[in-house]
Design a protein around this motif. Sequence first.
Motif, PDB file in Angstrom:
ATOM      1  N   PRO A  39       0.818  -1.221   0.000  1.00  0.00           N
ATOM      2  CA  PRO A  39       0.000   0.000   0.000  1.00  0.00           C
ATOM      3  C   PRO A  39       0.844   1.259   0.000  1.00  0.00           C
ATOM      4  O   PRO A  39       2.022   1.247   0.390  1.00  0.00           O
ATOM      5  CB  PRO A  39      -0.787  -0.123   1.310  1.00  0.00           C
ATOM      6  N   LEU A  40       0.238   2.332  -0.446  1.00  0.00           N
ATOM      7  CA  LEU A  40       0.829   3.652  -0.299  1.00  0.00           C
ATOM      8  C   LEU A  40       0.763   4.075   1.163  1.00  0.00           C
ATOM      9  O   LEU A  40      -0.079   3.586   1.920  1.00  0.00           O
ATOM     10  CB  LEU A  40       0.077   4.664  -1.162  1.00  0.00           C
ATOM     11  N   LEU A  41       1.625   4.975   1.544  1.00  0.00           N
ATOM     12  CA  LEU A  41       1.656   5.461   2.921  1.00  0.00           C
ATOM     13  C   LEU A  41       1.133   6.890   2.972  1.00  0.00           C
ATOM     14  O   LEU A  41       1.556   7.735   2.193  1.00  0.00           O
ATOM     15  CB  LEU A  41       3.075   5.404   3.480  1.00  0.00           C
ATOM     16  N   VAL A  42       0.214   7.139   3.894  1.00  0.00           N
ATOM     17  CA  VAL A  42      -0.334   8.483   4.068  1.00  0.00           C
ATOM     18  C   VAL A  42       0.596   9.252   4.994  1.00  0.00           C
ATOM     19  O   VAL A  42       0.834   8.850   6.132  1.00  0.00           O
ATOM     20  CB  VAL A  42      -1.756   8.433   4.658  1.00  0.00           C
ATOM     21  N   ARG A  43       1.091  10.382   4.536  1.00  0.00           N
ATOM     22  CA  ARG A  43       2.105  11.115   5.293  1.00  0.00           C
ATOM     23  C   ARG A  43       1.528  12.237   6.139  1.00  0.00           C
ATOM     24  O   ARG A  43       2.223  12.815   6.953  1.00  0.00           O
ATOM     25  CB  ARG A  43       3.148  11.681   4.331  1.00  0.00           C
ATOM     26  N   ARG A  44       0.273  12.585   5.950  1.00  0.00           N
ATOM     27  CA  ARG A  44      -0.324  13.653   6.735  1.00  0.00           C
ATOM     28  C   ARG A  44      -0.875  13.085   8.039  1.00  0.00           C
ATOM     29  O   ARG A  44      -1.644  12.132   8.033  1.00  0.00           O
ATOM     30  CB  ARG A  44      -1.454  14.320   5.955  1.00  0.00           C
ATOM     31  N   ALA A  45      -0.486  13.669   9.161  1.00  0.00           N
ATOM     32  CA  ALA A  45      -0.907  13.179  10.472  1.00  0.00           C
ATOM     33  C   ALA A  45      -2.122  13.960  10.960  1.00  0.00           C
ATOM     34  O   ALA A  45      -2.040  14.775  11.862  1.00  0.00           O
ATOM     35  CB  ALA A  45       0.239  13.280  11.480  1.00  0.00           C
ATOM     36  N   HIS A  59      -4.418   0.400   3.123  1.00  0.00           N
ATOM     37  CA  HIS A  59      -4.804  -0.470   2.009  1.00  0.00           C
ATOM     38  C   HIS A  59      -6.074   0.048   1.335  1.00  0.00           C
ATOM     39  O   HIS A  59      -6.173   0.050   0.094  1.00  0.00           O
ATOM     40  CB  HIS A  59      -5.012  -1.900   2.515  1.00  0.00           C
ATOM     41  N   LEU A  60      -7.046   0.481   2.116  1.00  0.00           N
ATOM     42  CA  LEU A  60      -8.272   1.037   1.550  1.00  0.00           C
ATOM     43  C   LEU A  60      -7.972   2.334   0.794  1.00  0.00           C
ATOM     44  O   LEU A  60      -8.464   2.532  -0.325  1.00  0.00           O
ATOM     45  CB  LEU A  60      -9.292   1.295   2.657  1.00  0.00           C
ATOM     46  N   LEU A  61      -7.183   3.209   1.388  1.00  0.00           N
ATOM     47  CA  LEU A  61      -6.850   4.465   0.730  1.00  0.00           C
ATOM     48  C   LEU A  61      -6.081   4.219  -0.568  1.00  0.00           C
ATOM     49  O   LEU A  61      -6.262   4.928  -1.558  1.00  0.00           O
ATOM     50  CB  LEU A  61      -6.041   5.347   1.674  1.00  0.00           C
ATOM     51  N   ALA A 182      -3.742  15.674  -4.335  1.00  0.00           N
ATOM     52  CA  ALA A 182      -3.033  14.559  -3.709  1.00  0.00           C
ATOM     53  C   ALA A 182      -3.452  13.228  -4.321  1.00  0.00           C
ATOM     54  O   ALA A 182      -2.618  12.343  -4.555  1.00  0.00           O
ATOM     55  CB  ALA A 182      -3.291  14.556  -2.205  1.00  0.00           C
ATOM     56  N   LEU A 183      -4.741  13.051  -4.593  1.00  0.00           N
ATOM     57  CA  LEU A 183      -5.214  11.826  -5.230  1.00  0.00           C
ATOM     58  C   LEU A 183      -4.683  11.723  -6.657  1.00  0.00           C
ATOM     59  O   LEU A 183      -4.314  10.627  -7.108  1.00  0.00           O
ATOM     60  CB  LEU A 183      -6.738  11.787  -5.220  1.00  0.00           C
ATOM     61  N   CYS A 184      -4.640  12.848  -7.364  1.00  0.00           N
ATOM     62  CA  CYS A 184      -4.089  12.834  -8.720  1.00  0.00           C
ATOM     63  C   CYS A 184      -2.626  12.400  -8.704  1.00  0.00           C
ATOM     64  O   CYS A 184      -2.182  11.593  -9.532  1.00  0.00           O
ATOM     65  CB  CYS A 184      -4.224  14.216  -9.360  1.00  0.00           C
ATOM     66  N   ASN A 185      -1.858  12.925  -7.761  1.00  0.00           N
ATOM     67  CA  ASN A 185      -0.452  12.531  -7.656  1.00  0.00           C
ATOM     68  C   ASN A 185      -0.314  11.060  -7.278  1.00  0.00           C
ATOM     69  O   ASN A 185       0.542  10.348  -7.817  1.00  0.00           O
ATOM     70  CB  ASN A 185       0.256  13.400  -6.628  1.00  0.00           C
ATOM     71  N   SER A 186      -1.157  10.597  -6.371  1.00  0.00           N
ATOM     72  CA  SER A 186      -1.083   9.209  -5.921  1.00  0.00           C
ATOM     73  C   SER A 186      -1.478   8.230  -7.010  1.00  0.00           C
ATOM     74  O   SER A 186      -1.088   7.055  -6.963  1.00  0.00           O
ATOM     75  CB  SER A 186      -1.991   9.006  -4.699  1.00  0.00           C
ATOM     76  N   GLU A 191       4.451   6.236  -7.585  1.00  0.00           N
ATOM     77  CA  GLU A 191       4.290   6.952  -6.321  1.00  0.00           C
ATOM     78  C   GLU A 191       4.258   5.961  -5.153  1.00  0.00           C
ATOM     79  O   GLU A 191       3.726   4.856  -5.272  1.00  0.00           O
ATOM     80  CB  GLU A 191       3.004   7.775  -6.330  1.00  0.00           C
ATOM     81  N   HIS A 192       4.792   6.379  -4.013  1.00  0.00           N
ATOM     82  CA  HIS A 192       4.819   5.526  -2.824  1.00  0.00           C
ATOM     83  C   HIS A 192       4.109   6.161  -1.626  1.00  0.00           C
ATOM     84  O   HIS A 192       3.893   5.497  -0.621  1.00  0.00           O
ATOM     85  CB  HIS A 192       6.254   5.204  -2.436  1.00  0.00           C
ATOM     86  N   TYR A 193       3.767   7.444  -1.725  1.00  0.00           N
ATOM     87  CA  TYR A 193       3.173   8.154  -0.599  1.00  0.00           C
ATOM     88  C   TYR A 193       1.919   8.895  -1.052  1.00  0.00           C
ATOM     89  O   TYR A 193       1.735   9.193  -2.234  1.00  0.00           O
ATOM     90  CB  TYR A 193       4.162   9.152   0.007  1.00  0.00           C
ATOM     91  N   MET A 194       1.063   9.203  -0.078  1.00  0.00           N
ATOM     92  CA  MET A 194      -0.105  10.044  -0.309  1.00  0.00           C
ATOM     93  C   MET A 194      -0.049  11.208   0.668  1.00  0.00           C
ATOM     94  O   MET A 194      -0.115  11.005   1.880  1.00  0.00           O
ATOM     95  CB  MET A 194      -1.401   9.244  -0.101  1.00  0.00           C
ATOM     96  N   ASN A 195       0.111  12.407   0.137  1.00  0.00           N
ATOM     97  CA  ASN A 195       0.151  13.598   0.984  1.00  0.00           C
ATOM     98  C   ASN A 195      -1.227  14.247   0.987  1.00  0.00           C
ATOM     99  O   ASN A 195      -1.480  15.202   0.261  1.00  0.00           O
ATOM    100  CB  ASN A 195       1.196  14.586   0.461  1.00  0.00           C
TER     101      ASN A 195
END
Length: 430
Positions: A39-45, A59-61, A182-186, A191-195
């Motif tokens: 899965p991609l990793l979400v970087r925003r906390a 995984h869902l994201l 962010a979705l467009c970039n992901s 890509e490995h991350y979702m900002n």
Amino acid sequence: MAERSSWIPQGPREQDLLWFQPQHRSRHIYSSHEECDRPLLVRRADTFFWEWYMEYDHHLLTALAERWRPETHSFHLSIGETTITLQDVEVLMGLRVDGLPVTGSESYPSDIDGYVERMFGCRPRRYGKTAIRLACIREHLEDNREHSQNKIDLFILRLLEDPEACGCLSWGSAMLAYTYLALCNSASSGEHYMNMCGLLVQSWAWTRILKVRPRFRRGHVAPVDVPFAAQWTRPLSRTNITSHILVAYRDQLSIMTSSRFLWTPYADLMYSLPDDCHQDEHIWMLRTYLYYYYIMDGHYPNRVMRQFGCLQVVPDAPLNENETNRLHRLKRSSHVMNWQQVHNVYVHEWHTQAKRVVEGTPTAHPEAQPPYRIWYSNKTVRFVQDPSHEPATGGYHGHTDLIECPERRVEPPNVVGEQPSGEYRDNQYH
């Protein structure tokens, strides 16, 4: 490496709408001979957006990012197009969507340390030349919920100089613009991350997609007088549902029917929510551009009319490839930019809202016209991962047995609106 027993075309059959497909991550996954289950990793906390906590399902994201289309700013599912709209942002997050766009100059004070100390009474921890870490402000406000290294740009802090004017800005549309980008970039291969604001996207999915929605545990009362997404911070049970398995989510989104998607989940709950969650209802169906400084993305409610209880017809074409690419290439630079001036022609459209609200034909049950179903089946990508590809032994094997492919032909997706079956009604919102 597993062998392919047959070949099922991924789509689209007609290439004019989804022109980004050669660079899309779904194309890479479909054509790959390796298992793509990382899965991609979400970087925003932002899991502590309120005082409650939400655990991200990466995984869902990721499965949703694989279905996101930069060309239309929508998810292409088996049932048709769906997306996160201004309505979802206001109802789920409680952020106003009407008001002036969040854009302007990126100028910042020359004496950054002195400016922050005057504003917040604390010395900042610098992050580069024009940003500071949020931790110092949170500590000063005695807010210990966030321990991340998140940063904030100083030109955003300057908006707080006038709290009343700041409260009149369209922060909800700014959040949606940032989420779209962010979705467009992901969605790009490699890509490995979702900002992005994962809380918004995950809350949207749990609210609408029944097969991935966790259940509320008995005995726990929903928070009151809070935005709708806060309910997903309650103790949840994931028994008998898909959870944290990327390939399983891909399957669910590929074979989902309209009876497993809630087109109008807020209809019976709207006015039990705080006023902040529905005060701007008059612009929810606004076809316009969304702004957040350098970010500018199109909002196309005409593509998801079923989400507003209306009949779905074949939508007008979105921006062309050249214009979409131009907007997505806009980046911050080392020079101070006034993005309101850069986007001046487009910002004017935001101020002519009444002329741009989409009108639809209300229906008792959300449905799509037959011409739309035919059109969509030719324009969409049906599968992310080839269902004829047999995975290695062990683990999740998917639902390839549910997909028939006589003569290597896939039937058009089911995009007819239906009401949720009774077996799911016990998991509605209480």
